[in-house]
Design a protein around this motif. Structure first.
Motif, PDB file in Angstrom:
ATOM      1  N   GLN A   6       0.862  -1.177   0.000  1.00 46.22           N
ATOM      2  CA  GLN A   6       0.000   0.000   0.000  1.00 46.22           C
ATOM      3  C   GLN A   6       0.900   1.229   0.000  1.00 46.22           C
ATOM      4  O   GLN A   6       0.813   2.082   0.875  1.00 46.22           O
ATOM      5  N   GLN A   7       1.751   1.316  -0.990  1.00 43.52           N
ATOM      6  CA  GLN A   7       2.652   2.451  -1.122  1.00 43.52           C
ATOM      7  C   GLN A   7       3.013   2.632  -2.596  1.00 43.52           C
ATOM      8  O   GLN A   7       3.733   1.825  -3.180  1.00 43.52           O
ATOM      9  N   VAL A   8       2.475   3.679  -3.182  1.00 48.42           N
ATOM     10  CA  VAL A   8       2.725   3.980  -4.593  1.00 48.42           C
ATOM     11  C   VAL A   8       4.045   4.722  -4.713  1.00 48.42           C
ATOM     12  O   VAL A   8       4.275   5.714  -4.024  1.00 48.42           O
ATOM     13  N   ARG A   9       4.909   4.232  -5.588  1.00 50.45           N
ATOM     14  CA  ARG A   9       6.197   4.880  -5.792  1.00 50.45           C
ATOM     15  C   ARG A   9       6.046   6.091  -6.724  1.00 50.45           C
ATOM     16  O   ARG A   9       5.188   6.108  -7.600  1.00 50.45           O
ATOM     17  N   ARG A  10       6.897   7.068  -6.513  1.00 46.97           N
ATOM     18  CA  ARG A  10       6.825   8.276  -7.335  1.00 46.97           C
ATOM     19  C   ARG A  10       7.288   7.995  -8.751  1.00 46.97           C
ATOM     20  O   ARG A  10       7.994   7.022  -9.009  1.00 46.97           O
ATOM     21  N   ALA A  11       6.885   8.870  -9.664  1.00 49.31           N
ATOM     22  CA  ALA A  11       7.266   8.736 -11.069  1.00 49.31           C
ATOM     23  C   ALA A  11       8.785   8.704 -11.181  1.00 49.31           C
ATOM     24  O   ALA A  11       9.493   9.436 -10.493  1.00 49.31           O
ATOM     25  N   GLY A  12       9.284   7.848 -12.050  1.00 48.25           N
ATOM     26  CA  GLY A  12      10.720   7.700 -12.212  1.00 48.25           C
ATOM     27  C   GLY A  12      11.290   6.555 -11.413  1.00 48.25           C
ATOM     28  O   GLY A  12      12.436   6.150 -11.639  1.00 48.25           O
ATOM     29  N   ALA A  22       3.366  15.634  -1.875  1.00 49.93           N
ATOM     30  CA  ALA A  22       3.370  14.540  -2.851  1.00 49.93           C
ATOM     31  C   ALA A  22       3.613  15.041  -4.268  1.00 49.93           C
ATOM     32  O   ALA A  22       3.697  14.243  -5.198  1.00 49.93           O
ATOM     33  N   GLN A  23       3.727  16.359  -4.437  1.00 46.08           N
ATOM     34  CA  GLN A  23       3.940  16.921  -5.762  1.00 46.08           C
ATOM     35  C   GLN A  23       5.395  16.749  -6.185  1.00 46.08           C
ATOM     36  O   GLN A  23       6.298  16.706  -5.343  1.00 46.08           O
ATOM     37  N   PRO A  24       5.655  16.668  -7.502  1.00 41.35           N
ATOM     38  CA  PRO A  24       7.048  16.553  -7.981  1.00 41.35           C
ATOM     39  C   PRO A  24       7.875  17.753  -7.541  1.00 41.35           C
ATOM     40  O   PRO A  24       7.370  18.867  -7.417  1.00 41.35           O
ATOM     41  N   VAL A  25       9.146  17.514  -7.277  1.00 42.87           N
ATOM     42  CA  VAL A  25      10.056  18.587  -6.891  1.00 42.87           C
ATOM     43  C   VAL A  25      10.355  19.450  -8.103  1.00 42.87           C
ATOM     44  O   VAL A  25      10.646  18.948  -9.189  1.00 42.87           O
ATOM     45  N   VAL A  26      10.263  20.776  -7.935  1.00 37.52           N
ATOM     46  CA  VAL A  26      10.533  21.707  -9.026  1.00 37.52           C
ATOM     47  C   VAL A  26      11.842  22.421  -8.732  1.00 37.52           C
ATOM     48  O   VAL A  26      11.993  23.060  -7.696  1.00 37.52           O
ATOM     49  N   HIS A  27      12.791  22.304  -9.642  1.00 33.80           N
ATOM     50  CA  HIS A  27      14.091  22.956  -9.492  1.00 33.80           C
ATOM     51  C   HIS A  27      14.121  24.205 -10.358  1.00 33.80           C
ATOM     52  O   HIS A  27      13.833  24.150 -11.556  1.00 33.80           O
ATOM     53  N   GLY A  28      14.469  25.346  -9.780  1.00 32.79           N
ATOM     54  CA  GLY A  28      14.526  26.588 -10.527  1.00 32.79           C
ATOM     55  C   GLY A  28      15.713  26.609 -11.482  1.00 32.79           C
ATOM     56  O   GLY A  28      16.727  25.948 -11.276  1.00 32.79           O
ATOM     57  N   THR A  29      15.599  27.406 -12.563  1.00 31.50           N
ATOM     58  CA  THR A  29      16.673  27.575 -13.526  1.00 31.50           C
ATOM     59  C   THR A  29      17.175  28.992 -13.465  1.00 31.50           C
ATOM     60  O   THR A  29      16.612  29.853 -12.771  1.00 31.50           O
ATOM     61  N   ALA A  30      18.216  29.273 -14.201  1.00 30.61           N
ATOM     62  CA  ALA A  30      18.811  30.611 -14.187  1.00 30.61           C
ATOM     63  C   ALA A  30      17.838  31.660 -14.687  1.00 30.61           C
ATOM     64  O   ALA A  30      17.905  32.826 -14.304  1.00 30.61           O
ATOM     65  N   GLU A  31      16.880  31.249 -15.539  1.00 29.53           N
ATOM     66  CA  GLU A  31      15.929  32.207 -16.093  1.00 29.53           C
ATOM     67  C   GLU A  31      14.677  32.305 -15.236  1.00 29.53           C
ATOM     68  O   GLU A  31      13.723  32.985 -15.594  1.00 29.53           O
ATOM     69  N   GLY A  32      14.696  31.627 -14.093  1.00 32.23           N
ATOM     70  CA  GLY A  32      13.566  31.694 -13.183  1.00 32.23           C
ATOM     71  C   GLY A  32      12.449  30.744 -13.513  1.00 32.23           C
ATOM     72  O   GLY A  32      11.381  30.764 -12.916  1.00 32.23           O
ATOM     73  N   GLU A  33      12.683  29.865 -14.513  1.00 30.03           N
ATOM     74  CA  GLU A  33      11.665  28.904 -14.874  1.00 30.03           C
ATOM     75  C   GLU A  33      11.919  27.601 -14.121  1.00 30.03           C
ATOM     76  O   GLU A  33      13.015  27.361 -13.615  1.00 30.03           O
ATOM     77  N   GLY A  34      10.917  26.769 -14.039  1.00 24.33           N
ATOM     78  CA  GLY A  34      11.057  25.510 -13.287  1.00 24.33           C
ATOM     79  C   GLY A  34      11.160  24.317 -14.198  1.00 24.33           C
ATOM     80  O   GLY A  34      10.581  24.296 -15.281  1.00 24.33           O
ATOM     81  N   GLU A  35      11.904  23.352 -13.755  1.00 22.06           N
ATOM     82  CA  GLU A  35      12.018  22.102 -14.457  1.00 22.06           C
ATOM     83  C   GLU A  35      11.624  20.984 -13.516  1.00 22.06           C
ATOM     84  O   GLU A  35      12.203  20.826 -12.463  1.00 22.06           O
TER      85      GLU A  35
END
Length: 202
Positions: free
Chosen positions: A61-67, A187-200
């Motif tokens: 009863q534990q769903v693994r994260r994407a990836g 539970a949301q995916p981790v968002v890493h900022g970029t140099a232009e301020g956008e998220g990946e």
């Protein structure tokens, strides 16, 4: 030796408490309800039947994260399981083997597939897709008055029926309560900022 045991105990018990003791239900304004919700009494009793039968030996009863694995592709959940999901579970049935499918969101899948309590009772009595049968969760008895609403469709002498016991009713109620489809921020995916301020999103 005592120092080593003390450090281990502190790391396991005190450290875990420091991380998770402050967890509280999340109130969803859109739903006007808090999640997770406590299980109804019969479902909570069913968790003990689930544990007693050793279902955790074949189901997680534990769903693994994407990836990490293909849980989402299998339809077992749209998000990873997090600690808050088990806030009201006195004995979380996490499991570590998947001889059968993960059951974290079984209630949601059952609803989408049209799985009814009666079909679940039939699976428990007969076994299904490698799952063992549990006929001892049912009893053969004479029909007194009306036939039991959940009596199985099996061939018997006239005047008799095979009906689920209280333990079977509790187990089915528990299985049909397993639903972690609500959203938690952790539970949301981790968002890493970029140099232009956008998220990946990773």
């Amino acid at each position: 030796m005592f120092i080593a045991l003390g450090i281990s105990w502190a790391g396991l018990v005190i450290g875990t408490r420091a991380q998770y003791a402050s967890l509280r239900p999340h109130y969803d304004d859109n739903e006007s309800a808090s999640f997770p919700q406590r299980q109804a009494g019969v479902a909570a009793q069913g968790q003990m039947v689930y544990e007693d039968l050793g279902c955790v030996s074949c189901h997680t009863q534990q769903v693994r994260r994407a990836g990490i694995g293909s849980d989402k592709a299998r339809g077992w959940g749209d998000r990873q399981s997090v600690a808050r999901d088990f806030l009201y579970d006195s004995r979380p049935q996490l499991g570590n083997a998947r001889i059968g499918p993960d059951l974290s969101n079984y209630a949601a899948r059952a609803k989408d597939s049209g799985m009814t309590p009666d079909r679940l009772y039939a699976y428990l009595y007969n076994g299904h897709n490698g799952m063992p049968a549990y006929p001892f969760l049912f009893e053969k008895r004479p029909i007194i008055g009306e036939r039991d609403a959940h009596a199985l469709n099996v061939k018997l002498p006239a005047g008799f029926e095979i009906a689920p016991t209280r333990r079977a009713e509790q187990l089915v109620a528990y299985l049909l309560s397993l639903n972690h489809t609500y959203e938690f921020s952790e539970a949301q995916p981790v968002v890493h900022g970029t140099a232009e301020g956008e998220g990946e999103t990773k």
